[in-house]
Scaffold this motif. Structure first.
Motif, mmCIF file in Angstrom:
data_model
loop_
_atom_site.group_PDB
_atom_site.id
_atom_site.type_symbol
_atom_site.label_atom_id
_atom_site.label_comp_id
_atom_site.label_asym_id
_atom_site.label_seq_id
_atom_site.Cartn_x
_atom_site.Cartn_y
_atom_site.Cartn_z
ATOM 1 N N SER A 179 60.426 11.618 76.694
ATOM 2 C CA SER A 179 60.046 10.255 77.090
ATOM 3 C C SER A 179 60.994 9.688 78.134
ATOM 4 N N ILE A 180 62.182 10.272 78.258
ATOM 5 C CA ILE A 180 63.164 9.804 79.240
ATOM 6 C C ILE A 180 63.000 10.610 80.519
ATOM 7 N N LYS A 181 62.719 9.933 81.613
ATOM 8 C CA LYS A 181 62.491 10.613 82.885
ATOM 9 C C LYS A 181 63.624 10.406 83.878
ATOM 10 N N VAL A 182 64.401 9.341 83.708
ATOM 11 C CA VAL A 182 65.538 9.065 84.588
ATOM 12 C C VAL A 182 66.647 8.447 83.750
ATOM 13 N N VAL A 183 67.889 8.799 84.073
ATOM 14 C CA VAL A 183 69.062 8.257 83.381
ATOM 15 C C VAL A 183 69.921 7.495 84.382
ATOM 16 N N ILE A 184 70.406 6.343 83.974
ATOM 17 C CA ILE A 184 71.340 5.543 84.769
ATOM 18 C C ILE A 184 72.671 5.501 84.035
ATOM 19 N N ILE A 185 73.756 5.746 84.747
ATOM 20 C CA ILE A 185 75.090 5.609 84.163
ATOM 21 C C ILE A 185 75.845 4.509 84.890
ATOM 22 N N GLY A 186 76.301 3.517 84.162
ATOM 23 C CA GLY A 186 77.070 2.415 84.732
ATOM 24 C C GLY A 186 78.272 2.111 83.860
ATOM 25 N N GLY A 187 78.985 1.070 84.218
ATOM 26 C CA GLY A 187 80.169 0.682 83.473
ATOM 27 C C GLY A 187 80.143 -0.793 83.131
ATOM 28 N N SER A 188 80.754 -1.166 82.017
ATOM 29 C CA SER A 188 80.848 -2.567 81.629
ATOM 30 C C SER A 188 82.135 -3.173 82.179
ATOM 31 N N GLY A 189 82.189 -4.493 82.165
ATOM 32 C CA GLY A 189 83.416 -5.162 82.608
ATOM 33 C C GLY A 189 83.592 -5.140 84.117
ATOM 34 N N PRO A 190 84.844 -5.129 84.585
ATOM 35 C CA PRO A 190 85.122 -5.333 86.009
ATOM 36 C C PRO A 190 84.910 -4.117 86.896
ATOM 37 N N ARG B 220 66.974 0.614 77.166
ATOM 38 C CA ARG B 220 65.814 1.112 77.901
ATOM 39 C C ARG B 220 65.243 -0.029 78.730
ATOM 40 N N PRO B 221 65.682 -0.185 79.983
ATOM 41 C CA PRO B 221 65.129 -1.254 80.824
ATOM 42 C C PRO B 221 63.681 -0.996 81.199
ATOM 43 N N ASP B 222 63.218 0.221 80.981
ATOM 44 C CA ASP B 222 61.854 0.635 81.277
ATOM 45 C C ASP B 222 61.551 1.757 80.277
ATOM 46 N N PRO B 223 60.301 1.920 79.855
ATOM 47 C CA PRO B 223 60.019 2.947 78.850
ATOM 48 C C PRO B 223 60.468 4.352 79.235
ATOM 49 N N ALA B 224 60.471 4.667 80.526
ATOM 50 C CA ALA B 224 60.819 6.015 80.981
ATOM 51 C C ALA B 224 62.271 6.139 81.434
ATOM 52 N N ILE B 225 63.037 5.050 81.339
ATOM 53 C CA ILE B 225 64.393 5.023 81.890
ATOM 54 C C ILE B 225 65.399 4.698 80.796
ATOM 55 N N LEU B 226 66.460 5.499 80.718
ATOM 56 C CA LEU B 226 67.544 5.225 79.779
ATOM 57 C C LEU B 226 68.791 4.851 80.563
ATOM 58 N N ARG B 227 69.409 3.738 80.184
ATOM 59 C CA ARG B 227 70.639 3.287 80.830
ATOM 60 C C ARG B 227 71.802 3.463 79.862
ATOM 61 N N LEU B 228 72.817 4.216 80.302
ATOM 62 C CA LEU B 228 74.037 4.421 79.538
ATOM 63 C C LEU B 228 75.152 3.613 80.188
ATOM 64 N N THR B 229 75.841 2.816 79.403
ATOM 65 C CA THR B 229 76.901 1.965 79.921
ATOM 66 C C THR B 229 78.230 2.336 79.279
ATOM 67 N N LEU B 230 79.169 2.807 80.091
ATOM 68 C CA LEU B 230 80.512 3.083 79.595
ATOM 69 C C LEU B 230 81.111 1.768 79.105
ATOM 70 N N ASN B 231 81.659 1.771 77.900
ATOM 71 C CA ASN B 231 81.995 0.490 77.270
ATOM 72 C C ASN B 231 83.430 0.433 76.757
ATOM 73 N N ARG B 232 84.369 0.585 77.705
ATOM 74 C CA ARG B 232 85.784 0.310 77.413
ATOM 75 C C ARG B 232 86.288 -0.646 78.501
ATOM 76 N N PRO B 233 85.730 -1.842 78.581
ATOM 77 C CA PRO B 233 86.022 -2.715 79.721
ATOM 78 C C PRO B 233 87.495 -3.069 79.880
ATOM 79 N N ARG B 234 88.227 -3.240 78.761
ATOM 80 C CA ARG B 234 89.636 -3.614 78.894
ATOM 81 C C ARG B 234 90.477 -2.455 79.428
ATOM 82 N N ALA B 235 89.964 -1.231 79.269
ATOM 83 C CA ALA B 235 90.644 -0.047 79.822
ATOM 84 C C ALA B 235 89.937 0.439 81.081
ATOM 85 N N TYR B 236 89.153 -0.452 81.704
ATOM 86 C CA TYR B 236 88.411 -0.114 82.918
ATOM 87 C C TYR B 236 87.562 1.147 82.721
ATOM 88 N N ASN B 237 87.008 1.270 81.501
ATOM 89 C CA ASN B 237 86.114 2.379 81.165
ATOM 90 C C ASN B 237 86.739 3.740 81.407
#
Length: 269
Positions: free
Chosen positions: A58-69, A19-36
């Motif tokens: 309490s969650i007003k915005v969602v962010i989806i990103g990826g780990s690794g390269p 939670r980078p902000d109280p109203a924001i949830l960040r989801l990070t795909l986490n299979r970096p060696r398989a390029y997520n």
């Protein structure tokens, strides 16, 4: 400076949350060696997160990103080849289709944070998100045609974001599309230097999170529903939605605050 995403550790869960902000949830795909790549395990984890988010006011915005390269390389081809058969394939693509529709059906807006490569079902995920911000080094493709497997399910999301000819060009050539071209085509909203990606994504998320959550929920649902209707039906539907919206407490508060030149206090009702 914005809060940075969690550092990837593939021994952890396939999807990380913070939670980078109280109203924001960040989801990070986490299979970096398989390029997520979207294994059944990763899709199951991401689906569970989306299902839980629906009921969390309490969650007003969602962010989806990826780990690794990179952001996401699409389906896990090694897993697919290790589990052949019609029923296995049908279940896999059904799971992915439900996942992509869950992103669209989520009451909260979803922003794709794209770095590195987003290909095949990874490109589909970007197209399925409501908004997308890409690093200037990001690249996008639907390369299935190059390996004898047309990107038919990514085509659904892609063809609803791009013009027909641009979508067909990506699907038929499998070529990599650089970030600036992806913005021109409408696949992403904007492109920023990679070092500024997190700040840009969070700034947009915070701006949206400052709005009435009820109004945003109403608007997101109405946006996608009216797209599938003929023009006259779309106007009839949108008029009914706007009438209901006008009767909401947040609409009254927003209009009063505007007339009184003050900041509104949202109740979410």
């Amino acid at each position: 400076m914005s809060a940075a995403p969690q550092q990837p550790n593939e021994a952890e869960a396939p999807v990380l949350r913070d939670r980078p902000d109280p109203a924001i949830l960040r989801l990070t795909l986490n299979r970096p060696r398989a390029y997520n790549s979207l294994s059944t395990g990763l899709m199951t984890a991401l689906q569970a997160e989306l299902d839980a988010i629906r009921a969390d006011r309490s969650i007003k915005v969602v962010i989806i990103g990826g780990s690794g390269p990179g952001f996401c390389a699409g389906h896990d081809l090694k897993e697919i080849r290790a589990n052949p058969g019609r029923h296995k394939y049908e279940a896999l693509f059904r799971q992915c289709s439900v996942l992509m529709q869950s992103v669209i059906a989520l009451p909260q807006p979803v922003i794709a944070r794209v770095h590195g490569t987003a290909s095949a079902a990874g490109c589909q995920l970007v197209a399925s998100c409501d908004l997308a911000i890409a690093a200037d080094t990001a690249r996008f493709s639907t390369p299935g045609v190059n390996i004898g497997l047309f990107c038919s399910t990514p085509m659904v999301a892609l063809s609803r974001n791009l013009s027909r000819k641009h979508a067909m060009e990506m699907l038929l050539t499998g070529d990599m599309v650089p970030a600036d071209r992806a913005a021109q085509l409408g696949l992403v909203n904007r492109v920023v230097p990679e070092a500024e990606l997190d700040d840009a994504v969070l700034a947009l998320a915070r701006q949206i999170a400052s709005k009435s959550p009820l109004t945003v929920k109403i608007g997101k649902e109405a946006f996608y529903r009216q797209l599938e209707l003929p023009l006259a039906q779309a106007y009839d539907y949108a008029s009914r939605v706007m009438t209901e919206n006008m009767l909401a407490r947040d609409a009254e508060e927003g209009i009063d605050a505007f007339l009184q030149k003050r900041t509104p206090t949202w109740q979410g009702c």
